[in-house]
Design a protein around this motif. Structure first.
Motif, PDB file in Angstrom:
ATOM      1  N   SER A 109       0.825  -1.203   0.000  1.00 62.33           N
ATOM      2  CA  SER A 109       0.000   0.000   0.000  1.00 62.33           C
ATOM      3  C   SER A 109       0.862   1.257   0.000  1.00 62.33           C
ATOM      4  N   LEU A 110       1.997   1.204   0.671  1.00 60.79           N
ATOM      5  CA  LEU A 110       2.905   2.357   0.661  1.00 60.79           C
ATOM      6  C   LEU A 110       3.513   2.553  -0.721  1.00 60.79           C
ATOM      7  N   LEU A 111       3.897   1.466  -1.370  1.00 58.85           N
ATOM      8  CA  LEU A 111       4.445   1.575  -2.728  1.00 58.85           C
ATOM      9  C   LEU A 111       3.387   2.100  -3.696  1.00 58.85           C
ATOM     10  N   ASN A 112       2.146   1.666  -3.537  1.00 56.25           N
ATOM     11  CA  ASN A 112       1.070   2.183  -4.384  1.00 56.25           C
ATOM     12  C   ASN A 112       0.890   3.682  -4.180  1.00 56.25           C
ATOM     13  N   ALA A 113       0.995   4.123  -2.934  1.00 49.23           N
ATOM     14  CA  ALA A 113       0.862   5.554  -2.645  1.00 49.23           C
ATOM     15  C   ALA A 113       1.990   6.345  -3.304  1.00 49.23           C
ATOM     16  N   VAL A 114       3.197   5.781  -3.288  1.00 48.46           N
ATOM     17  CA  VAL A 114       4.332   6.435  -3.957  1.00 48.46           C
ATOM     18  C   VAL A 114       4.072   6.554  -5.448  1.00 48.46           C
ATOM     19  N   HIS A 115       3.603   5.479  -6.061  1.00 51.76           N
ATOM     20  CA  HIS A 115       3.374   5.477  -7.516  1.00 51.76           C
ATOM     21  C   HIS A 115       2.251   6.444  -7.906  1.00 51.76           C
ATOM     22  N   GLU A 116       1.188   6.471  -7.122  1.00 50.77           N
ATOM     23  CA  GLU A 116       0.065   7.365  -7.420  1.00 50.77           C
ATOM     24  C   GLU A 116       0.471   8.830  -7.289  1.00 50.77           C
ATOM     25  N   LEU A 117       1.236   9.131  -6.261  1.00 55.36           N
ATOM     26  CA  LEU A 117       1.667  10.519  -6.069  1.00 55.36           C
ATOM     27  C   LEU A 117       2.644  10.938  -7.171  1.00 55.36           C
ATOM     28  N   THR A 118       3.524  10.039  -7.553  1.00 56.20           N
ATOM     29  CA  THR A 118       4.451  10.332  -8.653  1.00 56.20           C
ATOM     30  C   THR A 118       3.690  10.600  -9.949  1.00 56.20           C
ATOM     31  N   ALA A 119       2.673   9.798 -10.225  1.00 58.28           N
ATOM     32  CA  ALA A 119       1.857   9.997 -11.435  1.00 58.28           C
ATOM     33  C   ALA A 119       1.125  11.328 -11.390  1.00 58.28           C
ATOM     34  N   ALA A 120       0.637  11.702 -10.215  1.00 56.35           N
ATOM     35  CA  ALA A 120      -0.059  12.986 -10.070  1.00 56.35           C
ATOM     36  C   ALA A 120       0.892  14.155 -10.324  1.00 56.35           C
ATOM     37  N   LEU A 121       2.115  14.024  -9.882  1.00 55.67           N
ATOM     38  CA  LEU A 121       3.113  15.080 -10.126  1.00 55.67           C
ATOM     39  C   LEU A 121       3.409  15.197 -11.620  1.00 55.67           C
ATOM     40  N   GLN A 122       3.503  14.074 -12.289  1.00 50.93           N
ATOM     41  CA  GLN A 122       3.791  14.074 -13.724  1.00 50.93           C
ATOM     42  C   GLN A 122       2.624  14.617 -14.538  1.00 50.93           C
TER      43      GLN A 122
END
Length: 431
Positions: free
Chosen positions: A73-86
């Motif tokens: 779940s933490l890795l998913n949160a990292v990926h989602e936030l990175t995508a939002a930044l992009q």
């Protein structure tokens, strides 16, 4: 009437054209808050994850940590936030820089989460993900060539390490003199820094002496321009360490670095992401690299030798004979610091036993037994973090030089201050 309508239409168009930029600015601030919340959540499990936090209490997680580390779940949160930044549409330099900086930090989040969960990788792969760089690799011949220069410099007979230790042992600070010597060294570092930087009037630090630590010194930044600086007294402390640790941890090192970021980015601009300092992140490449580089900024040329001879050694009750030779040997020894990276590669890659690591550190870093043991313990705990001290310093030096910092001492302080006051990407250092 037509003129009036035209003016109104132009105003409406202008207002609409400004709206996306305003919305994007709001988005980057909201994403920055998510970044902070995520980092603080990870720290509920990984006690070493956050080195400092001085942001809003409202961003701290209210829930207690789960019984099992929530890696996925933490890795998913990292990926989602990175995508939002992009996905941000604002192309302004400020928003783009902030988004790129946060994204680089999140890459480190991902790797650290995996490490904490036991999913480790090689030394260089971890270093690339955590700090954004891969340090150069040198073989034993490289270090032997440097040691050969020490052979000509060090007096006496016997092994080079024994001869170096014999010279160094002349300059061990007596335990009852440590406080006086360190406070004097830090005061001199502060005085020199204040000649170039306007620091907050309320800034201060507490100096403590501790034991049973894997490091020689540490700055715990508390926010509001306050720090706790700890000196590890497990090991014998040599006179040069009073200058090096004092400058590295305080002025113009970690204490100043954290203060300038808090003042210029968090307090004045409201960039909440900077209030969180994740230890295992690209920020540490700059933090450690600049702290080591800052020693020579504060004490250029022979000024460190002169300060030790004229001020610190008399305070410590030590003879000054041989101090110039000692500092010349230390300069060569500094180039051997990269050997710690090779030990890290060996230990993390299981190609080097602890006994071999200890011997490598004694042969190629000229460490004594107790210092070599501390270094192995540090690498075991912090893994590829060691590259930040040597390669980080060299990259900061390269960056300062490229920005014209070699023109004059004042220019060097100016460029160095800009580095300490902004969100700098490791890619900028590499350029």
């Amino acid at each position: 009437m037509r003129t009036l309508l035209l003016i109104v239409a132009i105003c409406l168009i202008a207002a609409c054209s400004r709206q996306p930029a305003k919305q994007s600015t709001t988005n980057i601030n909201a994403l920055a808050q998510q970044y902070v919340r995520l980092g603080l959540t990870i720290s509920l499990y990984d006690a070493d994850f956050v080195d400092a936090y001085y942001g809003p209490g409202s961003l701290k997680p209210a829930a207690k940590p789960a019984a099992v580390f929530p890696k996925d779940s933490l890795l998913n949160a990292v990926h989602e936030l990175t995508a939002a930044l992009q996905a941000l549409h604002d192309t302004s330099d400020t928003v783009a820089q902030r988004a790129a900086w946060i994204a680089a930090q999140l890459k480190a989040f991902e790797r650290r989460i995996k490490i904490y969960a036991g999913d480790t990788a090689g030394f260089d792969e971890e270093a690339k993900d955590l700090y954004g760089v891969t340090a150069p690799v040198y073989d034993s011949l490289h270090y032997r060539e440097i040691i050969a220069k020490l052979d000509h410099l060090l007096p006496g007979s016997g092994s080079i390490n024994d001869r170096f230790q014999e010279l160094a042992n002349r300059f061990i600070i007596p335990k009852d003199k440590l406080d006086t010597v360190f406070k004097t060294a830090i005061a001199a570092c502060r005085e020199r820094t204040l000649q170039h930087y306007d620091l907050p009037k309320e800034e201060s630090f507490i100096l403590e002496y501790v034991t049973n630590k894997p490091w020689s010194g540490y700055n715990w930044y508390k926010g509001n321009y306050k720090s706790v600086i700890q000196i590890n007294t497990d090991l014998q402390i040599f006179i040069d360490r009073a200058i090096d640790v004092g400058s590295h941890e305080s002025y113009p090192g970690h204490h100043v670095y954290n203060m300038l970021l808090e003042k210029n980015l968090y307090r004045e601009k409201g960039w909440v992401e900077i209030s969180l300092y994740p230890l295992f992140s690209p920020q540490s490449l700059i933090a450690e690299g600049s702290a080591n580089y800052g020693i020579d900024v504060a004490f250029p040329g022979q000024e460190k030798v002169a300060f030790a001879r004229q001020t610190l050694l008399p305070l410590a009750g030590l003879d000054t004979t041989g101090i110039s030779r000692y500092f010349a040997a230390l300069e060569l020894k500094g180039a051997l610091n990269y050997a710690r990276n090779e030990v890290g590669r060996g230990l993390l890659g299981n190609t080097m036993s602890e006994a071999q690591a200890m011997q490598w550190l004694k042969d190629y870093c000229l460490m004594n037994d107790e210092t070599a043991r501390k270094s192995v313990d540090f690498i075991r705990r912090n893994r590829s973090y060691v590259i930040n001290y040597n390669y980080g310093k060299d990259l900061v030096a390269q960056y300062i030089s490229a920005k014209g910092g070699d023109v004059s001492p004042d220019k060097k302080w100016q460029v160095f201050g800009a580095l300490l006051s902004n969100e700098i990407l490791t890619t900028e250092l590499l350029q």
